[in-house]
Design a protein around this motif. Structure first.
Motif, PDB file in Angstrom:
ATOM      1  N   GLU A   1       0.826  -1.206   0.000  1.00 24.91           N
ATOM      2  CA  GLU A   1       0.000   0.000   0.000  1.00 24.91           C
ATOM      3  C   GLU A   1       0.862   1.258   0.000  1.00 24.91           C
ATOM      4  O   GLU A   1       0.561   2.238  -0.670  1.00 24.91           O
ATOM      5  CB  GLU A   1      -0.940   0.025   1.204  1.00 24.91           C
ATOM      6  CG  GLU A   1      -1.898   1.217   1.186  1.00 24.91           C
ATOM      7  CD  GLU A   1      -2.893   1.156   2.319  1.00 24.91           C
ATOM      8  OE1 GLU A   1      -2.503   1.478   3.457  1.00 24.91           O
ATOM      9  OE2 GLU A   1      -4.055   0.776   2.063  1.00 24.91           O
TER      10      GLU A   1
ATOM     11  N   VAL B   1      -0.888  -4.884   2.559  1.00 23.86           N
ATOM     12  CA  VAL B   1      -2.331  -5.033   2.728  1.00 23.86           C
ATOM     13  C   VAL B   1      -2.774  -6.377   2.174  1.00 23.86           C
ATOM     14  O   VAL B   1      -2.328  -6.798   1.096  1.00 23.86           O
ATOM     15  CB  VAL B   1      -3.087  -3.893   2.015  1.00 23.86           C
ATOM     16  CG1 VAL B   1      -4.586  -4.156   2.005  1.00 23.86           C
ATOM     17  CG2 VAL B   1      -2.795  -2.568   2.700  1.00 23.86           C
TER      18      VAL B   1
ATOM     19  N   SER C   1      -3.832  -5.031   7.441  1.00 22.31           N
ATOM     20  CA  SER C   1      -2.531  -4.500   7.041  1.00 22.31           C
ATOM     21  C   SER C   1      -1.477  -4.805   8.086  1.00 22.31           C
ATOM     22  O   SER C   1      -1.780  -5.010   9.263  1.00 22.31           O
ATOM     23  CB  SER C   1      -2.611  -2.987   6.809  1.00 22.31           C
ATOM     24  OG  SER C   1      -2.863  -2.310   8.025  1.00 22.31           O
TER      25      SER C   1
END
Length: 326
Positions: free
Chosen positions: A269, A299, A306
């Motif tokens: 991410e 993620v 996460s």
């Protein structure tokens, strides 16, 4: 009759079957989710391991290392220099590590070195080593040597074929050249009549020159080694000979240390804005590249969870459960 056994009706059988199916469905969903959580944690640990490999390598060798991120494809790899050639010149010999010996030309004499014996150069003296093609230099190269110059003149310290040059100018600048890109320090950076360790680092992204473990110049150099593989490695050069003494010449090839690819349904991410992490020779984040701690967030698209790998400037690398928290 009191001993008569009662059978199971179809309705009861259907109810029991439905209950078993529900329990199995719940259990399968639970364990599937648990497995995905474990995969995310394992991936974060692997990412942290690749980053640690670069930091540890930099700290152990005293040489910069980096981690490259391919965010689009969920990949990363650590990159750093590893020894490819080493010449101590003990006893005035050209014997080298890894079976890569050098030949001493005329005008080269045994002399006191920085560590034990070294070589003194006069006239057009040259030491010729193996062909440049003997070294795996596709990712980049590092060249270093202990030098004690005795004259102000343009001179080459080490030349790796026609692809990389480490030298000193007549006003005592350190000169580095790689793949058509050159850089130089300020004048009088290299001391006369005193031993100093000079180094060239070209890693496919930048070209840097260092003196006594202190980086003195760095320029962008997104180029690869492209020299003539049949040209020899040379210490000094007949056209620009070195005047003084040289000891402990080392050539390192820049190689992949570790690499990892995220599994299905996992992605980065966030990653470093530059697409890489840089570590200095102490194994800490390079302050000229990173002004603060760096967070790499992974993620799981399947569970919307996460994990964060936090790389602190002082060198600590930790896996956290959330983007901001511990």
């Amino acid at each position: 009759m009191s001993g008569r056994k009662r059978g199971v009706t179809l309705l009861e059988l259907m109810v029991v079957t439905a209950i078993i199916a529900i329990v199995l469905g719940i259990g399968t969903a639970f364990f599937t989710g648990l497995s995905r959580t474990f995969r995310l944690r394992a991936a974060a640990d692997q990412v942290a391991g690749v980053i640690r490999s670069a930091a540890s390598h930099a700290g152990a060798t005293g040489c910069p290392a980096r981690v490259e991120f391919d965010v689009a494809n969920g990949r990363l790899r650590s990159i750093g220099p590893k020894p490819a050639g080493l010449w101590h010149f003990e006893g005035g010999s050209g014997d080298g590590a890894f079976g890569r010996d050098a030949t001493l030309g005329g005008g080269v004499a045994q002399a006191p070195g920085r560590i034990g014996d070294g070589l003194a150069f006069s006239g057009n003296a040259v030491v010729e080593g193996p062909k440049a093609g003997a070294f795996a230099l596709g990712e980049g190269v590092a060249v270093e040597a202990w030098i004690r110059p005795t004259s102000r003149q343009d001179m080459i310290v080490v030349q790796v074929g026609s692809g990389a040059v480490l030298g000193v100018s007549d006003d005592l600048r350190l000169l580095v050249w790689f793949g058509g890109v050159s850089a130089q320090t300020e004048p009088d950076a290299v001391p006369l009549h005193r031993w100093s360790l000079v180094r060239l680092d070209a890693d496919g992204k930048t070209l840097a020159g260092s003196i006594d473990h202190v980086e003195r110049v760095r320029v962008p150099a997104a180029v690869r080694w492209s020299g003539d593989p049949t040209a020899a490695v040379r210490v000094s050069d007949g056209r620009r000979p070195f005047a003084g003494s040289i000891d402990e010449v080392r050539i390192e090839s820049v190689v992949t240390l570790e690499e990892y690819e995220l599994g299905p349904k996992l992605r980065f991410e966030t990653a470093p804005d530059s697409g890489e992490l840089r570590f200095d020779g102490h194994g800490r984040l390079d302050e000229s590249w990173h002004e603060e701690d760096v967070a790499v967030v992974l993620v799981s698209e399947a569970r919307n969870e996460s994990k964060t790998v936090r790389v602190e400037r002082r060198g600590a690398i930790r896996v956290l459960d959330a983007k901001g928290g511990g």
